[in-house]
Design an enzyme around this catalytic site. Structure first.
Site, PDB file in Angstrom:
ATOM      1  CG  HIS A   1      -2.221   0.479   0.953  1.00 23.40           C
ATOM      2  ND1 HIS A   1      -2.469   1.794  -0.223  1.00 23.40           N
ATOM      3  CD2 HIS A   1      -3.628   0.406   1.180  1.00 23.40           C
ATOM      4  CE1 HIS A   1      -3.435   2.109  -0.056  1.00 23.40           C
ATOM      5  NE2 HIS A   1      -4.273   1.142   0.564  1.00 23.40           N
TER       6      HIS A   1
ATOM      7  CG  ASP B   1      -4.035   3.880  -5.885  1.00 25.65           C
ATOM      8  OD1 ASP B   1      -3.838   5.206  -6.371  1.00 25.65           O
ATOM      9  OD2 ASP B   1      -4.128   3.022  -6.807  1.00 25.65           O
TER      10      ASP B   1
END
Lengths: 381, 533
Positions: free
Chosen positions: B503, B507
């Site tokens: 992350h 995204d």
């Protein structure tokens, strides 16, 4: 019953010099002599002699004793000498009291002690004495009188203590300076004794910057003299040390056997746990520079032509607290042009919080000489 | 009347009230009518020293000064005695008088404050440092409480016999005025070898207990033997908190000892201070537990050193768990692929690939999708400071070997055909079985696919292999009923995929779009054919 002396010598053999000291503690608490009631027993006297000439170790030991020992049953005289250094009082400003650039170049350390008073110069020809007592028994005059007696009887020097608690000889030539620290239960009073100090170095070392304004304790300077010059060629620091110690021990003791004699002290962390930390604190910048009370110093800085209004220079004042710059401001701000006031304001915000150094005015004058484009950049923002 | 009252409003900043002469000046100038502000004033920073926190201004509080108060005394003391302040009903404001320093000294200069207004102090805490002549004295507090009303600031002259600070003590501490027994408070004759600067648990010899009278009273109230309590204050002093702690411990001790210890492993022990490990009310009204069957353990525990692949896995997994993972799962309808599986097999056989499976197709589809989402084929360094977008798609395939999990990768899938991918896959699989995988096979992977579905399972949560940034786990193909476009229920071959991504660099939207693209290629192989490079 084993005599205390035999017991203490046995202990010294087994546990080192401090074993003797612990005898006296246990001896006195466990076997009170029936003839004298406890409450009125005068405290035992002990003499400690430092084997170190490092000012920080010795100051740390002084502080360690003050914080860790109880002086109800004992009074202590601590005798110590240092290699060349300058010691300033607790609330003094090192820049005002000592010639910092000279000392830095000569490698002479500056230390701050915990007691008040003024700045002194120490070297091998100077003897320091510290009298530790319980707070109730704190008496500076008594200690100074003891020293004067020793000087009179053993060395034939007519010395007396004046109203400022300095020991003077002849026509107010100072041979000793005094300072003290009192706490809740314990107190100490220490003083210097100039025997064979290099007076030239003393004068040079203590020439501080007197243009600094502050509320820090100011030293009162006076003419100094060496005891060695008056007392004769064979007067040495060692002789004075021995006389002082002996007199201190035998003055009050009816029974000289109970006097514990001289104890040699090696002020290291191994012998005295916690000493290392005190010493580190004493060496730290936070203590030496960080305890400086607020001061201001003003200098005249020449201005570049673009900023010069009616005059070619401006008075800049730097204010510092606890060794850190608080504010940089312009004196007589009315006649300066707006750009200069803005610039000084910028300099103030950027220098705020930085440690004060003697080279700060050089830095400020450099900043004032910024090239023009940077000024215009500011106006666009 | 109002005219008679010469009301002067001024801010304390310009008023130097501590020096006698100035005080009389003010009184002589303005007469005996002076303004008193509220007594709860902070210290007045009076001189050119700039500390904005101490600035004080008066509010309009006009009060006549009685003509008798003309001696030079600090104003705040007056205000205190006239009880203008509003003290809290449960606390008492006690002025702490500066005691005699000795040597006939009447006034000292405050050099440094160790406390601020509002600080909680205990008895014997240092309040400030004063200097008189050449002596520097540390003033310690006589009471426990909160500091209020510091009457002087740094560099002011303080007077002996006058209040230094006011300390707010709690009403119940009636012993405030009582003298502390100095003889008790000092510990006697500590031998040098044991003297430590700051010792937390300092045990005093029996008979010498340091406490304040208030604490003693509390102890007798609660019937606590003081010599049992461990003091945590300075010099081993017993504080109120220590008593409270002792009471709590006493309670918990009684509950733990009454509970019977019924544990299956005799070596475990409930520590007495943990009151919330299920040691609570005694066991009452519970049906009798049948005696546990003793399971006979055949053989012995076997201890092995972790080495080789397992060790590498330990290292890599520990590293991997430092990456913030996020998961994205989806369902893929592979009916069309399954339908053509027979012909795929046939072509494979002809090319020399025995038993062609769907995995090479998945791998190639992933590579096609990666060309559109290069960030998923990237690599980050340890501190996640640099990201490298890898040009080559080296797709790793997780393999389960005798040793454990190995992830060799197929280099440059973007340039390989499905048949070539299949061939590589077989080669790696053989090498894995024979434990002949080379370093070149295992390193330099950029993306990983795990076909855990071949063993079983649907959704998974795969762990990213650093320095990669994404991984996918493919579940097994199940036959499930699904609605088709017309609204009819049909038999469909459904396969689940679970993606995990880093992350920090990827995204959710990117991963979702990548997954959708990959899904599109697989659900409709014709699309894949059209976009094949």
């Amino acid at each position: 019953m084993l005599s205390l002396k035999k017991l203490s010598t046995n202990l010294v053999r087994n546990y080192g010099p401090l074993g003797a000291v612990s005898t006296s503690l246990y001896g006195s608490t466990s076997q009170p002599s029936p003839s004298r009631p406890r409450a009125t027993e005068p405290p035992k006297r002990v003499v400690f002699i430092s084997q170190s000439t490092d000012v920080f170790s010795n100051l740390a030991f002084e502080d360690w004793l003050y914080k860790n020992w109880s002086f109800e049953k004992r009074s202590i005289l601590f005798l110590w000498r240092n290699s060349p250094c300058v010691v300033i009082g607790r609330h003094q400003n090192p820049l005002v009291e000592a010639n910092i650039p000279y000392l830095e170049s000569a490698g002479v350390p500056v230390a701050r002690r915990g007691s008040g008073g003024g700045a002194v110069y120490h070297d091998h020809g100077n003897l320091n004495c510290t009298f530790f007592t319980a707070k109730e028994r704190y008496d500076r005059r008594q200690n100074l009188e003891l020293i004067c007696n020793v000087l009179n009887h053993d060395f034939g020097i007519q010395a007396r203590a004046n109203n400022r608690d300095d020991i003077v000889v002849g026509h107010d030539n100072k041979v000793s300076g005094t300072a003290a620290k009192l706490g809740r239960t314990s107190a100490y009073h220490h003083c210097t004794l100039l025997v064979r100090t290099d007076r030239q170095q003393l004068r040079l070392a203590l020439q501080g910057d007197k243009t600094i304004q502050s509320k820090a304790t100011h030293s009162v300077s006076s003419g100094v003299a060496n005891l060695g010059d008056i007392g004769g060629k064979d007067m040495t620091v060692e002789k004075l040390l021995a006389s002082l110690g002996r007199t201190f021990l035998t003055e009050q003791e009816q029974d000289p056997r109970l006097a514990n004699g001289f104890t040699l002290i090696n002020p290291t962390d191994d012998w005295f746990p916690g000493l290392g930390k005190i010493e580190a604190d004493l060496r730290s910048v936070e203590w030496i520079e960080g305890k400086t009370p607020r001061f201001t110093i003003s200098r005249s800085v020449s201005l570049p032509p673009c900023l010069a209004g009616t005059s070619a220079s401006a008075n800049i004042t730097v204010q510092a607290y606890h060794g850190v710059v608080e504010e940089v401001r312009l004196e007589d701000g009315l006649i300066a042009c707006e750009e200069l006031t803005d610039l000084v304001l910028d300099i103030s915000t950027s220098l705020k919080g930085t440690p004060y150094t003697p080279g700060i005015f050089c830095d400020i004058s450099n900043r004032i000489r910024l090239p023009q484009p940077l000024h215009t950049q500011r106006s666009f923002l | 009347m109002a005219s008679a009252l010469r009301c002067i409003k001024f801010s304390y900043r310009f008023l130097n009230i501590n020096h006698g002469p100035t005080q009389t000046n003010i009184i002589s100038q303005h007469g005996p009518w002076c303004v008193y502000g509220r007594a709860h004033m902070h210290t007045h920073k009076l001189t050119h020293a700039h500390t904005p926190t101490r600035l004080v201004t008066t509010t309009a509080c006009w009060l006549p000064l009685s003509p008798t108060h003309t001696h030079t005394h600090t104003r705040l003391v007056h205000a205190h005695t006239r009880s203008l302040h509003t003290t809290l009903p449960t606390h008492k404001l006690v002025p702490f008088i500066l005691a005699d320093i000795g040597e006939g000294i009447k006034e000292v200069i405050i050099k440094e404050w160790y406390v601020n207004e509002g600080d909680t102090v205990a008895q014997f805490d240092s309040l400030c440092e004063v200097q008189s002549d050449k002596a520097s004295v540390t003033i310690t507090s006589r009471y426990d409480g909160v500091v209020r009303n510091m009457h002087y600031s740094v560099d002011d002259t303080a007077f002996v016999g006058k209040p230094l600070v006011d300390i707010e003590v709690s009403k119940e501490d009636d012993s405030v005025g009582a003298e502390v027994q100095e003889g008790e408070a000092i510990s006697v004759g500590r031998p040098v070898e044991e003297a430590v600067m700051e010792s937390d648990t300092f045990t005093l010899p029996k008979g010498k207990i340091l406490t304040t009278p208030a604490v003693r009273r509390m102890a007798t109230q609660h019937k606590i033997a003081l010599h049992e309590v461990v003091g945590s204050g300075k010099d081993g002093r017993i504080l109120k908190e220590d008593l409270l702690l002792f009471l709590e411990h006493g309670k918990s001790k009684t509950t733990t000892t009454t509970k019977p210890m019924t544990t299956t492993t005799p070596s475990s022990r409930v520590p007495p201070t943990h009151t919330h490990t299920g040691v609570g009310a005694p066991v009452v009204g519970v049906p009798p537990v049948p005696s546990p069957v003793m399971v006979k353990v055949l053989g012995q525990d076997r201890k092995e050193v972790i080495k080789g692949f397992k060790k590498a896995m330990v290292k890599s997994m520990s590293l991997a768990m430092q990456i913030p993972h996020f998961g994205y799962c989806d369902e893929i309808d592979v009916t069309r692929l399954v339908e053509v599986k027979a012909s795929l097999r046939a072509v494979g056989e002809a090319a020399g690939i025995p038993r062609m499976s769907l995995l090479p197709i998945f791998i190639k589809a992933a590579s096609l999708a990666l060309t559109h989402f290069p960030v998923i084929n990237a690599s980050v360094d340890d501190k996640c400071e640099n990201i490298t977008y890898k040009a080559s798609h080296n797709i790793g395939v997780a393999m389960d070997t005798k040793e454990g999990l190995v992830v060799p990768n197929i280099k440059g899938v973007q340039a390989l055909s499905v048949v070539e991918v299949a061939g590589e896959l077989i080669r790696l699989h053989q090498a894995g079985l024979n434990a002949t995988l080379t370093t070149h096979d295992i390193t330099a992977g950029t993306f990983t696919l795990s076909n855990i579905g071949s063993i079983g399972g649907t959704y998974a949560k795969p762990v990213i292999l650093p320095p990669e940034v994404a991984i996918g786990a493919i579940g097994k193909i199940q036959v499930l009923p699904r609605y088709d476009s017309v609204g009819q229920v049909n038999k469909a071959h459904i396969m689940q995929v679970s993606w995990s991504a880093d992350h920090r660099v990827i995204d959710g939207a990117t991963m979702a779009r990548f997954s959708n693209l990959w899904k599109a290629y697989i659900e409709n192989p014709v699309t894949m054919m059209m976009y094949m490079k």
